[in-house]
Design a protein around this motif. Sequence first.
Motif, PDB file in Angstrom:
ATOM      1  N   LEU A   1       0.832  -1.197   0.000  1.00 48.56           N
ATOM      2  CA  LEU A   1       0.000   0.000   0.000  1.00 48.56           C
ATOM      3  C   LEU A   1       0.867   1.248   0.000  1.00 48.56           C
ATOM      4  O   LEU A   1       0.576   2.225  -0.717  1.00 48.56           O
ATOM      5  CB  LEU A   1      -0.934  -0.010   1.208  1.00 48.56           C
ATOM      6  N   LEU A   2       1.957   1.240   0.768  1.00 45.93           N
ATOM      7  CA  LEU A   2       2.869   2.385   0.768  1.00 45.93           C
ATOM      8  C   LEU A   2       3.506   2.560  -0.609  1.00 45.93           C
ATOM      9  O   LEU A   2       3.649   3.687  -1.093  1.00 45.93           O
ATOM     10  CB  LEU A   2       3.949   2.197   1.838  1.00 45.93           C
ATOM     11  N   ASP A   3       3.909   1.459  -1.251  1.00 44.82           N
ATOM     12  CA  ASP A   3       4.438   1.546  -2.618  1.00 44.82           C
ATOM     13  C   ASP A   3       3.470   2.295  -3.524  1.00 44.82           C
ATOM     14  O   ASP A   3       3.869   3.131  -4.338  1.00 44.82           O
ATOM     15  CB  ASP A   3       4.666   0.139  -3.194  1.00 44.82           C
ATOM     16  N   ASN A   4       2.189   1.972  -3.394  1.00 41.20           N
ATOM     17  CA  ASN A   4       1.173   2.582  -4.241  1.00 41.20           C
ATOM     18  C   ASN A   4       1.000   4.067  -3.932  1.00 41.20           C
ATOM     19  O   ASN A   4       0.913   4.907  -4.839  1.00 41.20           O
ATOM     20  CB  ASN A   4      -0.149   1.833  -4.053  1.00 41.20           C
ATOM     21  N   LEU A   5       0.962   4.412  -2.648  1.00 42.94           N
ATOM     22  CA  LEU A   5       0.738   5.800  -2.255  1.00 42.94           C
ATOM     23  C   LEU A   5       1.911   6.699  -2.625  1.00 42.94           C
ATOM     24  O   LEU A   5       1.734   7.901  -2.848  1.00 42.94           O
ATOM     25  CB  LEU A   5       0.488   5.883  -0.748  1.00 42.94           C
ATOM     26  N   LEU A   6       3.114   6.128  -2.698  1.00 42.24           N
ATOM     27  CA  LEU A   6       4.309   6.907  -3.021  1.00 42.24           C
ATOM     28  C   LEU A   6       4.535   7.021  -4.526  1.00 42.24           C
ATOM     29  O   LEU A   6       5.568   7.525  -4.956  1.00 42.24           O
ATOM     30  CB  LEU A   6       5.538   6.273  -2.356  1.00 42.24           C
ATOM     31  N   ASP A   7       3.583   6.570  -5.307  1.00 42.57           N
ATOM     32  CA  ASP A   7       3.697   6.591  -6.765  1.00 42.57           C
ATOM     33  C   ASP A   7       2.550   7.415  -7.336  1.00 42.57           C
ATOM     34  O   ASP A   7       1.382   7.110  -7.101  1.00 42.57           O
ATOM     35  CB  ASP A   7       3.635   5.152  -7.296  1.00 42.57           C
ATOM     36  N   LEU A   8       2.879   8.471  -8.086  1.00 41.86           N
ATOM     37  CA  LEU A   8       1.845   9.284  -8.714  1.00 41.86           C
ATOM     38  C   LEU A   8       1.772   9.043 -10.218  1.00 41.86           C
ATOM     39  O   LEU A   8       0.770   9.386 -10.851  1.00 41.86           O
ATOM     40  CB  LEU A   8       2.108  10.762  -8.443  1.00 41.86           C
ATOM     41  N   ALA A   9       2.789   8.424 -10.787  1.00 44.29           N
ATOM     42  CA  ALA A   9       2.816   8.259 -12.235  1.00 44.29           C
ATOM     43  C   ALA A   9       1.686   7.372 -12.742  1.00 44.29           C
ATOM     44  O   ALA A   9       1.328   7.416 -13.919  1.00 44.29           O
ATOM     45  CB  ALA A   9       4.171   7.677 -12.661  1.00 44.29           C
ATOM     46  N   HIS A  10       1.097   6.561 -11.847  1.00 43.07           N
ATOM     47  CA  HIS A  10       0.025   5.660 -12.283  1.00 43.07           C
ATOM     48  C   HIS A  10      -1.320   6.362 -12.404  1.00 43.07           C
ATOM     49  O   HIS A  10      -2.269   5.798 -12.969  1.00 43.07           O
ATOM     50  CB  HIS A  10      -0.109   4.489 -11.299  1.00 43.07           C
ATOM     51  N   ALA A  11      -1.441   7.582 -11.901  1.00 40.38           N
ATOM     52  CA  ALA A  11      -2.748   8.238 -11.786  1.00 40.38           C
ATOM     53  C   ALA A  11      -3.525   8.328 -13.100  1.00 40.38           C
ATOM     54  O   ALA A  11      -4.703   7.962 -13.144  1.00 40.38           O
ATOM     55  CB  ALA A  11      -2.578   9.621 -11.156  1.00 40.38           C
ATOM     56  N   PRO A  12      -2.930   8.821 -14.220  1.00 35.23           N
ATOM     57  CA  PRO A  12      -3.737   8.960 -15.441  1.00 35.23           C
ATOM     58  C   PRO A  12      -4.137   7.641 -16.081  1.00 35.23           C
ATOM     59  O   PRO A  12      -4.934   7.629 -17.018  1.00 35.23           O
ATOM     60  CB  PRO A  12      -2.817   9.765 -16.372  1.00 35.23           C
ATOM     61  N   PHE A  13      -3.608   6.527 -15.578  1.00 35.60           N
ATOM     62  CA  PHE A  13      -3.966   5.210 -16.106  1.00 35.60           C
ATOM     63  C   PHE A  13      -4.929   4.466 -15.178  1.00 35.60           C
ATOM     64  O   PHE A  13      -5.775   3.702 -15.633  1.00 35.60           O
ATOM     65  CB  PHE A  13      -2.708   4.361 -16.310  1.00 35.60           C
ATOM     66  N   THR A  14      -4.786   4.688 -13.868  1.00 33.16           N
ATOM     67  CA  THR A  14      -5.567   3.934 -12.881  1.00 33.16           C
ATOM     68  C   THR A  14      -6.817   4.685 -12.434  1.00 33.16           C
ATOM     69  O   THR A  14      -7.885   4.098 -12.309  1.00 33.16           O
ATOM     70  CB  THR A  14      -4.685   3.626 -11.655  1.00 33.16           C
TER      71      THR A  14
END
Length: 536
Positions: free
Chosen positions: A356-369
Amino acid sequence: MTAIATAGALSFPISLRRSCKFSSKKFQGIKRGFRVYAVFGEESSLEDKKSQWGTLFDVEDPRSKVPQCKGKFLDVYQALEVARYDIQYCDWRARQDLLTIMLLHEKVVEVLNPLAREYKSIGTMKRELAELQGELAQAHKQVHISEARVATALDKLAYMEELVNDKLLEDRNATGSDVASPSSSTSTQSLEVKRKLPRKSLDVSGPVKPYHPRLKNFWYPVAFSTDLKDDTMIPIDCFEEPWVLFRGKDGNPGCLQNTCAHRACPLHLGSVNEGRIQCPYHGWEYTTDGKCEKMPSTRLLNVKIRSLPCLEQEGMIWIWPGDDPPTPTLPSLQPPSGFVIHAEIVMELPIEHGLLLDNLLDLAHAPFTHTSTFAKGWTVPSLVKFLTPASGLQGYWDPYPIDMEFRPPCMVLSTIGISKPGKLEGQSTKECTTHLHQLHVCIPSSRNKTRLLYRMSLDFAPVLKHIPFMHYLWRHFAEQVLNEDLRLVIGQQERMINGANVWNLPVAYDKLGVRYRLWRNAVDQGDKQLPFSKPM
């Protein structure tokens, strides 16, 4: 580790590519590892006229001197050389942009020249001025982009040099076998091994291992104060152990083992009686320090159950689950000055807290997810970067106006400029007039379960806080966003348990997540000095 292995460990692009009309030449470093992208391309030349501004713009175009490294492996020194050429090109590009503006200003002067007015109609002059105004606006925007590119390139170069110096220092202390010259027949094999070294340090695969005791030696916020009333209890799991929170006679919170000493009944199924938690099975009552003070229908025995250090600060309940003595101070998680808290939400999620922390620390996925929620309509930037100090766990995203920080052991704080992220390259939160501040706390309930605390604050629209049932709307929106992530992270977890490495190939925008994993690995290995933290 040699210089090539060091280059592989850096693993981020030096590209400062423009979205304008030129083709970039790519300088590839180690395959699937370190890549250097130089920004040298083909641009139409400016007018030869440089007027009276002299040698300010008389700087040679550095593109003709770029080292020809295409298709070759780069060692550290070659990578740094290409990075320096990147900076030289950015400087040259900025000078040309400024020259463009000055030449356009000359054209404006020519249009407004009194002699020109004699043979030009007003309509013609208005049209020419409007065209020049548009060209000037575009040129000014390009200058700001060039300035940002130069600053970014300098930051990256400084970061690379620091890492290189650290690695070279390690090389001096390496054993003789590590620095021996390989024969020509084994050089390829040796290179392959060194290339994989950085990726081995981020091997997150297989079933989640038991948590290292050292990870428990931190203060963990586990509940919001508003949720813990005088007569209520909050059951929680932390590090695969059941606990229960309640308030004592003095109103201060306590945290006890959620198991009665008599017959192992869950205490949270009982009630709070005069500041003591009462077991629903036979009525035994415990104070916040775990001592049993009442045993109805039998003689009182000297019985005590486990309790944890428990404090309340800034609207949150904190516990210390480790065996080491707790630190005297708690970190502050308050939103910045000027923000008002609008929502506090608690969720139980079926995923390991590190994922979950890996996911929260990543913003590059936003326009795809997050195409159905906050990132709906976002364009996909040509390059996403996370810029941070060489030894920090915080920084900012480019081109998104978002500042972000990982705060050990399990907190993520972010400040988001309320505008249109992704539209303006280099825009920062400081340039936005309104902001949203978020706090995510990921408590490791067990090896496949996380207790998430979420707090949202705004520095605008304070009236929203007083609208009835608004908290239900905030929760609905938060759940929508989280559900977009959960289906992906649950899939990651399933594959990780079956042996897949969820950090198989980190790239440039994974920087903050990689640093969290390096910090976590150091904790699990029992390192005395943790990375990205101040020496004790």
